[in-house]
Design a protein around this motif. Structure first.
Motif, PDB file in Angstrom:
ATOM      1  N   THR A 278       0.844  -1.202   0.000  1.00  0.00           N
ATOM      2  CA  THR A 278       0.000   0.000   0.000  1.00  0.00           C
ATOM      3  C   THR A 278       0.876   1.248   0.000  1.00  0.00           C
ATOM      4  O   THR A 278       2.041   1.207   0.404  1.00  0.00           O
TER       5      THR A 278
ATOM      6  N   THR B 125      -9.565  -0.372  -9.717  1.00  0.00           N
ATOM      7  CA  THR B 125      -8.691   0.790  -9.525  1.00  0.00           C
ATOM      8  C   THR B 125      -7.736   0.519  -8.367  1.00  0.00           C
ATOM      9  O   THR B 125      -7.902  -0.454  -7.630  1.00  0.00           O
ATOM     10  N   HIS B 126      -6.784   1.421  -8.189  1.00  0.00           N
ATOM     11  CA  HIS B 126      -5.818   1.267  -7.097  1.00  0.00           C
ATOM     12  C   HIS B 126      -6.359   1.818  -5.773  1.00  0.00           C
ATOM     13  O   HIS B 126      -5.751   1.637  -4.727  1.00  0.00           O
TER      14      HIS B 126
ATOM     15  N   VAL C 131      -3.817   3.844  -1.203  1.00  0.00           N
ATOM     16  CA  VAL C 131      -3.969   3.182  -2.502  1.00  0.00           C
ATOM     17  C   VAL C 131      -3.118   1.914  -2.544  1.00  0.00           C
ATOM     18  O   VAL C 131      -2.181   1.759  -1.755  1.00  0.00           O
ATOM     19  N   ARG C 132      -3.457   1.029  -3.473  1.00  0.00           N
ATOM     20  CA  ARG C 132      -2.613  -0.155  -3.703  1.00  0.00           C
ATOM     21  C   ARG C 132      -1.358   0.278  -4.441  1.00  0.00           C
ATOM     22  O   ARG C 132      -1.415   1.112  -5.348  1.00  0.00           O
ATOM     23  N   GLN C 133      -0.243  -0.302  -4.060  1.00  0.00           N
ATOM     24  CA  GLN C 133       0.988  -0.039  -4.799  1.00  0.00           C
ATOM     25  C   GLN C 133       0.911  -0.769  -6.134  1.00  0.00           C
ATOM     26  O   GLN C 133       0.554  -1.944  -6.175  1.00  0.00           O
ATOM     27  N   VAL C 134       1.190  -0.061  -7.195  1.00  0.00           N
ATOM     28  CA  VAL C 134       1.142  -0.682  -8.523  1.00  0.00           C
ATOM     29  C   VAL C 134       2.439  -0.383  -9.258  1.00  0.00           C
ATOM     30  O   VAL C 134       3.195   0.494  -8.873  1.00  0.00           O
TER      31      VAL C 134
ATOM     32  N   GLY D  43      -1.938   0.875 -13.918  1.00  0.00           N
ATOM     33  CA  GLY D  43      -0.901   0.176 -13.169  1.00  0.00           C
ATOM     34  C   GLY D  43      -1.099  -1.324 -13.221  1.00  0.00           C
ATOM     35  O   GLY D  43      -2.200  -1.809 -13.490  1.00  0.00           O
TER      36      GLY D  43
ATOM     37  N   ILE E 103      -0.911  -4.822 -11.027  1.00  0.00           N
ATOM     38  CA  ILE E 103      -0.850  -5.401  -9.680  1.00  0.00           C
ATOM     39  C   ILE E 103      -0.568  -6.882  -9.860  1.00  0.00           C
ATOM     40  O   ILE E 103      -1.212  -7.559 -10.674  1.00  0.00           O
TER      41      ILE E 103
ATOM     42  N   VAL F 139      -5.066  -2.075 -13.491  1.00  0.00           N
ATOM     43  CA  VAL F 139      -6.049  -1.268 -12.763  1.00  0.00           C
ATOM     44  C   VAL F 139      -5.847   0.211 -13.106  1.00  0.00           C
ATOM     45  O   VAL F 139      -4.755   0.634 -13.489  1.00  0.00           O
TER      46      VAL F 139
ATOM     47  N   ALA G  94      -5.010   3.779 -12.092  1.00  0.00           N
ATOM     48  CA  ALA G  94      -4.171   4.248 -10.980  1.00  0.00           C
ATOM     49  C   ALA G  94      -4.102   5.775 -10.994  1.00  0.00           C
ATOM     50  O   ALA G  94      -4.925   6.443 -11.622  1.00  0.00           O
TER      51      ALA G  94
END
Ligand code: UDP
Length: 252
Positions: A23, A68-69, A81-84, A181, A183, A192, A194
């Motif tokens: 994240t 999405t992130h 946000v999710r790391q992408v 991005g 994942i 996703v 981003a």
């Protein structure tokens, strides 16, 4: 509070290490840049508005099944946000001619296009984000042909969603830019949406008057940018109809 590890600082946002592996915390600054950072200013409250607006669009996209992130908004300026792994492309979708396309083809701004057109710029500030054809993207290995097919499908879904939401509040979505991005879940890769979706990366015109409600207000010195973004946020119900500019100093 312990200082967080800064992962990356861009023109409008800063990314910090998130609370859990995989994240990040995305912080929205008030800085505005245009023309590849030749024009720079600080616009009070822009970051707060873009954080809220990006949350609104990303949540809406997730609700219709577009990945999405985005995880959640944390406070006035930050979201989790999710790391992408960012694909180094600006994916641009156009419904009406404007900006660089209008100039390149000698079209009047606002000319309807025969269908939505997706194009790509290679993300490289030193080169000024040059427009690139699909063949370059595949040949240089920035994305595969399969990725590009998936990216176009994602971009067109985002376009339909954003066009509809905007139309509902009397705004025409002329064009916009998204970033995509990757994942990784073990060996399985997903694409996703981003970065951010905000009036910084869209062209938004009032349907009735044609008034610009996006970053062109800053690029072309057309008035107060915060007023324009506040107008978009109010119409979408992201800010109460009678609220003044969000106060950037407040937390939450
Ligand atoms: N855009 C963006 N970042 C960029 C370049 C473009 O968000 O670095 C957005 C821009 O706001 C517009 C769309 O992508 O909504 C198409 O921009 P265009 O290619 O016309 O470039 P511009 O005229 O903005 O330089």
């Amino acid at each position: 509070m312990a200082r967080r590890k800064k992962i990356y600082e861009g023109k409008a946002k800063v990314l910090y290490e998130g609370p859990e592996p995989g994240t990040l915390v995305q912080y929205f600054k008030d800085d505005a840049t245009a023309f590849n950072a030749e024009k720079v200013d600080v616009i009070d409250g822009k970051g707060v508005l873009n954080n809220r607006l990006s949350e609104f669009f990303m949540t809406g996209l997730m609700n219709i099944g577009v990945p999405t992130h985005f995880i959640k908004r944390l406070n006035m300026r930050e979201q989790l946000v999710r790391q992408v792994e960012i694909i180094p492309l600006e994916v641009i979708v156009r419904n009406f001619a404007a900006g660089s396309m209008a100039k390149r083809l000698g079209l009047e701004e606002g000319t309807p296009l025969p269908r939505p057109i997706v194009e790509y710029s290679y993300k490289d500030d030193a080169l000024g984000d040059p427009l690139v054809p699909e063949e370059y993207i595949v040949a240089f290995g920035w994305a595969t042909q399969q990725d590009l097919d998936d990216i176009i499908a994602l971009a067109l879904r985002v376009n339909d969603f954003m066009s509809g939401v905007m139309h509902g509040v009397g705004i025409k979505l002329v064009d916009f830019k998204i970033e995509i991005g990757r994942i990784w879940d073990n060996d399985f890769m997903r694409l996703v949406v981003a970065d951010e979706i905000s009036p910084d990366s869209c062209r938004l015109w009032d349907v009735e008057t044609g008034k610009k409600l996006d970053k062109d207000v800053f690029r072309r010195d057309l008035g107060n940018l915060t007023d324009a973004y506040t107008e978009v946020a109010r119409r979408l119900g992201v800010l109460p109809a009678n609220s003044a500019h969000p106060k950037p100093t407040l937390i939450n």
